[in-house]
Scaffold this motif. Sequence first.
Motif, PDB file in Angstrom:
ATOM      1  N   GLN A  46       0.832  -1.205   0.000  1.00 26.69           N
ATOM      2  CA  GLN A  46       0.000   0.000   0.000  1.00 26.69           C
ATOM      3  C   GLN A  46       0.861   1.247   0.000  1.00 26.69           C
ATOM      4  O   GLN A  46       0.580   2.206  -0.713  1.00 26.69           O
ATOM      5  N   ALA A  47       1.934   1.244   0.784  1.00 23.41           N
ATOM      6  CA  ALA A  47       2.831   2.403   0.844  1.00 23.41           C
ATOM      7  C   ALA A  47       3.470   2.660  -0.519  1.00 23.41           C
ATOM      8  O   ALA A  47       3.540   3.804  -0.987  1.00 23.41           O
ATOM      9  N   ARG A  48       3.935   1.590  -1.163  1.00 18.02           N
ATOM     10  CA  ARG A  48       4.557   1.740  -2.484  1.00 18.02           C
ATOM     11  C   ARG A  48       3.550   2.246  -3.509  1.00 18.02           C
ATOM     12  O   ARG A  48       3.842   3.148  -4.303  1.00 18.02           O
ATOM     13  N   MET A  49       2.335   1.677  -3.460  1.00 12.29           N
ATOM     14  CA  MET A  49       1.309   2.090  -4.417  1.00 12.29           C
ATOM     15  C   MET A  49       0.883   3.537  -4.171  1.00 12.29           C
ATOM     16  O   MET A  49       0.687   4.299  -5.119  1.00 12.29           O
ATOM     17  N   ASP A  50       0.750   3.919  -2.889  1.00  8.70           N
ATOM     18  CA  ASP A  50       0.376   5.303  -2.560  1.00  8.70           C
ATOM     19  C   ASP A  50       1.415   6.286  -3.068  1.00  8.70           C
ATOM     20  O   ASP A  50       1.086   7.401  -3.460  1.00  8.70           O
ATOM     21  N   ALA A  51       2.680   5.849  -3.052  1.00  3.66           N
ATOM     22  CA  ALA A  51       3.759   6.709  -3.543  1.00  3.66           C
ATOM     23  C   ALA A  51       3.836   6.710  -5.067  1.00  3.66           C
ATOM     24  O   ALA A  51       4.559   7.517  -5.651  1.00  3.66           O
ATOM     25  N   GLY A  52       3.108   5.799  -5.705  1.00  2.00           N
ATOM     26  CA  GLY A  52       3.108   5.721  -7.168  1.00  2.00           C
ATOM     27  C   GLY A  52       4.407   5.180  -7.729  1.00  2.00           C
ATOM     28  O   GLY A  52       4.825   5.560  -8.824  1.00  2.00           O
ATOM     29  N   LEU A  53       5.045   4.288  -6.982  1.00  2.00           N
ATOM     30  CA  LEU A  53       6.345   3.763  -7.397  1.00  2.00           C
ATOM     31  C   LEU A  53       6.243   2.305  -7.835  1.00  2.00           C
ATOM     32  O   LEU A  53       5.470   1.527  -7.269  1.00  2.00           O
ATOM     33  N   MET A  62      14.717   2.752  -1.301  1.00  2.00           N
ATOM     34  CA  MET A  62      14.993   2.136  -0.005  1.00  2.00           C
ATOM     35  C   MET A  62      16.418   1.591   0.104  1.00  2.00           C
ATOM     36  O   MET A  62      16.856   1.206   1.183  1.00  2.00           O
ATOM     37  N   GLY A  63      17.140   1.535  -1.017  1.00  2.00           N
ATOM     38  CA  GLY A  63      18.516   1.034  -1.005  1.00  2.00           C
ATOM     39  C   GLY A  63      18.608  -0.475  -0.864  1.00  2.00           C
ATOM     40  O   GLY A  63      19.546  -1.000  -0.260  1.00  2.00           O
ATOM     41  N   VAL A  64      17.617  -1.163  -1.427  1.00  2.00           N
ATOM     42  CA  VAL A  64      17.602  -2.627  -1.382  1.00  2.00           C
ATOM     43  C   VAL A  64      17.376  -3.164  -2.784  1.00  2.00           C
ATOM     44  O   VAL A  64      17.075  -2.414  -3.720  1.00  2.00           O
ATOM     45  N   SER A  65      17.467  -4.470  -2.930  1.00  2.00           N
ATOM     46  CA  SER A  65      17.232  -5.076  -4.240  1.00  2.00           C
ATOM     47  C   SER A  65      15.726  -5.204  -4.501  1.00  2.00           C
ATOM     48  O   SER A  65      14.919  -5.193  -3.570  1.00  2.00           O
ATOM     49  N   VAL A  66      15.381  -5.356  -5.773  1.00  2.00           N
ATOM     50  CA  VAL A  66      13.987  -5.577  -6.147  1.00  2.00           C
ATOM     51  C   VAL A  66      13.492  -6.870  -5.509  1.00  2.00           C
ATOM     52  O   VAL A  66      12.356  -6.946  -5.034  1.00  2.00           O
ATOM     53  N   ARG A  67      14.360  -7.873  -5.447  1.00  2.00           N
ATOM     54  CA  ARG A  67      13.976  -9.156  -4.844  1.00  2.00           C
ATOM     55  C   ARG A  67      13.596  -8.963  -3.374  1.00  2.00           C
ATOM     56  O   ARG A  67      12.647  -9.581  -2.886  1.00  2.00           O
ATOM     57  N   THR A  68      14.320  -8.099  -2.670  1.00  2.00           N
ATOM     58  CA  THR A  68      13.987  -7.822  -1.273  1.00  2.00           C
ATOM     59  C   THR A  68      12.604  -7.191  -1.161  1.00  2.00           C
ATOM     60  O   THR A  68      11.800  -7.596  -0.299  1.00  2.00           O
ATOM     61  N   VAL A  69      12.300  -6.242  -2.030  1.00  2.00           N
ATOM     62  CA  VAL A  69      10.981  -5.619  -2.033  1.00  2.00           C
ATOM     63  C   VAL A  69       9.917  -6.682  -2.310  1.00  2.00           C
ATOM     64  O   VAL A  69       8.880  -6.718  -1.645  1.00  2.00           O
ATOM     65  N   GLN A  70      10.165  -7.571  -3.267  1.00  2.00           N
ATOM     66  CA  GLN A  70       9.220  -8.633  -3.578  1.00  2.00           C
ATOM     67  C   GLN A  70       8.995  -9.536  -2.373  1.00  2.00           C
ATOM     68  O   GLN A  70       7.844  -9.907  -2.081  1.00  2.00           O
ATOM     69  N   GLU A  71      10.050  -9.857  -1.654  1.00  2.00           N
ATOM     70  CA  GLU A  71       9.916 -10.678  -0.458  1.00  2.00           C
ATOM     71  C   GLU A  71       9.121  -9.961   0.621  1.00  2.00           C
ATOM     72  O   GLU A  71       8.286 -10.564   1.286  1.00  2.00           O
ATOM     73  N   TRP A  72       9.372  -8.678   0.796  1.00  2.00           N
ATOM     74  CA  TRP A  72       8.601  -7.888   1.763  1.00  2.00           C
ATOM     75  C   TRP A  72       7.112  -7.937   1.398  1.00  2.00           C
ATOM     76  O   TRP A  72       6.249  -8.099   2.258  1.00  2.00           O
ATOM     77  N   GLU A  73       6.838  -7.741   0.112  1.00  2.00           N
ATOM     78  CA  GLU A  73       5.446  -7.669  -0.338  1.00  2.00           C
ATOM     79  C   GLU A  73       4.734  -9.012  -0.227  1.00  2.00           C
ATOM     80  O   GLU A  73       3.520  -9.060  -0.108  1.00  2.00           O
ATOM     81  N   GLN A  74       5.484 -10.090  -0.280  1.00  2.00           N
ATOM     82  CA  GLN A  74       4.881 -11.414  -0.179  1.00  2.00           C
ATOM     83  C   GLN A  74       4.789 -11.892   1.267  1.00  2.00           C
ATOM     84  O   GLN A  74       4.287 -12.971   1.524  1.00  2.00           O
TER      85      GLN A  74
END
Length: 75
Positions: A46-53, A62-74
């Motif tokens: 929700q935070a990422r979507m609200d930011a339109g990113l 955030m200074g992390v990999s895309v895979r890390t973001v995917q893991e957070w989201e899952q």
Amino acid sequence: MPKTEQGLLKRDAQRDLGAELLESVRQMKAGKRAAVHRVDVPQIVQARMDAGLSQGQFAKLMGVSVRTVQEWEQG
């Protein structure tokens, strides 16, 4: 079995679309609508979507990999 074009035209010629539309509006006003389904998303999504990113943009911010973001989201 699918109807032929001729069969569909014959069926449609017998319909009263105005009456069907009016009945649909009456049902909606009476509260006989289809159920609304909501999907709960994790706060990080929700935070990422609200930011339109995109995930990539959010990861860079955030200074992390895309895979890390995917893991957070899952979760």
